[in-house]
Design an enzyme around this catalytic site. Sequence first.
Site, short mmCIF file in Angstrom:
data_model
loop_
_atom_site.label_atom_id
_atom_site.label_comp_id
_atom_site.label_asym_id
_atom_site.label_seq_id
_atom_site.Cartn_x
_atom_site.Cartn_y
_atom_site.Cartn_z
CG ASN B 367 -2.11 0.92 1.05
OD1 ASN B 367 -2.37 1.39 -0.06
ND2 ASN B 367 -2.81 1.17 2.11
CE1 TYR B 373 -0.61 -1.50 10.32
CE2 TYR B 373 -1.39 -2.03 8.12
CZ TYR B 373 -1.59 -2.04 9.49
OH TYR B 373 -2.72 -2.57 10.03
CB THR B 408 -10.98 0.85 14.16
OG1 THR B 408 -9.89 1.20 13.30
CG2 THR B 408 -11.40 -0.58 13.90
#
Lengths: 427, 466
Positions: B367, B373, B408
């Site tokens: 990504n 990440y 979230t």
Amino acid sequence: MAELRNAVIVGSNRVPFGKVGGAYAAATNIDLLTAAIDGLVARFGLAGERLGEVGAGAVLKHSRDFNLTREAVLSSALSNTTPAYDVGQACATSLTAAVQLSNRIRVGQLDVAIAGGVDSASDSPVAVSDRLRKALIRLNAAKTPLDKAKTLATVRPADLAPEVPRAAERRTGLNMGQHQALTTAQWGITRQAQDELAAASHHNLAAAWDAGFFDDLVTPYLGLTRDQSLRPDTSVEKLAKLRPVFGDGPDASMTAGNSTPLSDGAATVLVAEEGWARARNLPVLARIVDAETAAVDYVLGGEGLLMAPVHATARLLARNGLALQDFDFYEIHEAFASTVLCALAAWESDDYCRDVLGLDAALGSIDRAKLNVHGSSLAAGHPFAATGARILGTLAKMLADKGPGSRGLISVCAAGGQGLVAIVEAC
Amino acid sequence: MNLDGIVSAALNSSLGRTVAAKAGFPAATELRRGDALPGGPIVLATVEPTDSAHPDRLVADALGALGVEAQPAIVDTPDTRTTDAGGRQRPPAYPGRIGAVVVDATGADRVGQLEQVRAVLRPAIKALEPSGRVLIVAGDPATASEVETAAVRQALDGIMRSVGKELRAGATSNLVQLADGTTAAELAQVLRFGLSGRSAYVDGQPFVLAEGAHDQVTAEGRIVVVTGAARGIGAAIAHRFAADGARVVGVDVPIAGQALAQVANEVHGTALQLDITVPDAGERIARHVVERYGPDARIDVIVHCAGILRDKMLVNLDEQRWGAVLAVNLAAQLRINESLLEPDRPGGIADGARIVAIASTSGWAGNKGQTNYAASKAGVMGMVRALADRLTGRGIVVNGVAPGFIETDMTASIPVIDREIFRRSSSLLQGGRPVDVAEAIVFLADPATPMNGQVLRVCGQLIVGR
């Protein structure tokens, strides 16, 4: 008399202490105490349980909060069938509660209890004048509109001024700092010594936070994750620049830096019968061996307002056959840096110990490296009734880490010329 | 109202919905969640085996074990079609909506048999109810003895994924790849999850089964450690395990203590305030387990959910942002596992336990702005496979879950337009909920689930991936 049972400290929890008007400006005593209880409940898996009793209190308390502790229990994750009561002994409140509940456990009246204290200088009760209050009571009793109007007419503009709570002694009209300034001068405590103690308190507390020492002692609340009064980068040099706020003349030495700030916060300690704790696989950290309360005559007797713990310590040591040096840690509540230093000086004074305490000789000096090793009230702040539980919870962990049989002394001074000291020993 | 609210309100207003639909953004359907099976009939279609001496009732038996009375499938062949008034050929149609179609393709090993799959799916997809299910059951290409068999089994994966993208109104398409020794009871465990609302946001996903599932043991009283339990997905996981009677240890950083305490109290569990990146984090978890649940207590399930984002394009990425993400998302759980897996450690991971790690679809697909990440999450997937292989001797099973876009606090920090694009890029046209991830984790943590070393996407078929 039946054999006494063992009451042990399982653990503790408090919220980070806030500055007056700071992170907890909008929180009430019930909110703060509930938060401290909930963190304790979560740490030890007590949600939904009925405990024997919760005893806690506040120094600055709204009259509507007459059942403060019970209300906090009802707001908490504990079972609503957990009884509670309010207790009050000024700044010794939560330590008094812990001693009482520990004793009740020892005689078999309870198996498990929470002792605690809370105070909010931000949400303090503001009262009306006596004249207005009495007029309002008459107004309530008045039957006719005319009577009501007559009653209201007796109220004068001056009666409308609110009465803000002050840390002043009713007998002397002096506030606590002014009293302590007298004692500070009496014992000749220097500005330098006070500032050194204050700087050490901040540095010790900051180091403990950095090391994760408070990971299992504190639960954050309302976004506050560390004690708000803590200044890790303070120094004796910085503290020396502050202007004295208590005492008169060129020798005035007590500043905002070496006096505790007004604070908001709550603290709790979980106390249980040893078998109860072990059956639940809960930690067994330490026990309260003995405690002694003293009161001094600061009104007419010439003793310092905050010197009562010095007297209590002498009696407690004698009863337990211990010397002042027989401790691994000393936790002396830093109401003011000079309160601690006056106590140390008094214990070291042959004359004082002989003439005032009635001992044969001085109790002697203590190893300063064992004093308030993770900081105390000067750095953490001092929400009056919460301080005893903060100290007891911290000391219990320190003693458990040190090992079985290690011993600590707690000394907390309180308004009204009172003081509570306790001996705590690791299990 | 903030920008997010304005965009959301605009998209959900009647005008906004019309405009969005015209622009090719159909509205999302509220997904069927929870234990409920589809409302309509469940249809079973069986691909005729080329070897007629190979009677395989595995799928039918598994459905029977679930109490499902499977209906026969309608098959689209030139003979079964009708001609309408305009002279056009019409495929045969079900009389009403169906809840699911299960295709037993265990006998498929020749390319020509794939036509049977098309023939049953054509009418079934047309009749599928909202949040309906397409489930294909077949062999695992990796264990095929012949090249054509492997090719055919892999072809089914392509069919399943494309069907997933064509389905509408919250319906999903998944594939179950059997192990050699898969039993009807094991398959039933997987079909129950796949048919129920618990798999609401699992779409376009092969479930690769492993051998050696354990007997069903009671979930009551299992000690379940959840890191990152204070909020979002972690809190949902804690609640979901507690609902099954587990004793939950919630772990989160000390600064999240207030939220953690609330979750721990809600689930009647315990809270452990711990920065998982400290060197002795594993020891402190073990000590907490012993000091709450006893000297003989062991961890039955550990869910590594704690994770952070520090997104930056690589050209702007410094060592702090790089290091923090890898430390929390990957290094910490490697170290904690190593510590808790020491044999006979009091409070450590029990033999026969289940480890579930949270990966991410970013770890599959990469990504933009997430090299750190994606590195951490791809690393987690590597860890899952390697650990699963090494722990079979102790009966410890290791799986992962790769969430896609889940609503979230963490994903609320993504810019609003990007967030809406993420939602609408999934086949289900919406973000998932924390409970969707929690359901997949509870499924993987169930000793009766015959999966090991797998990473299950919970992404509504957001992206390509295994």
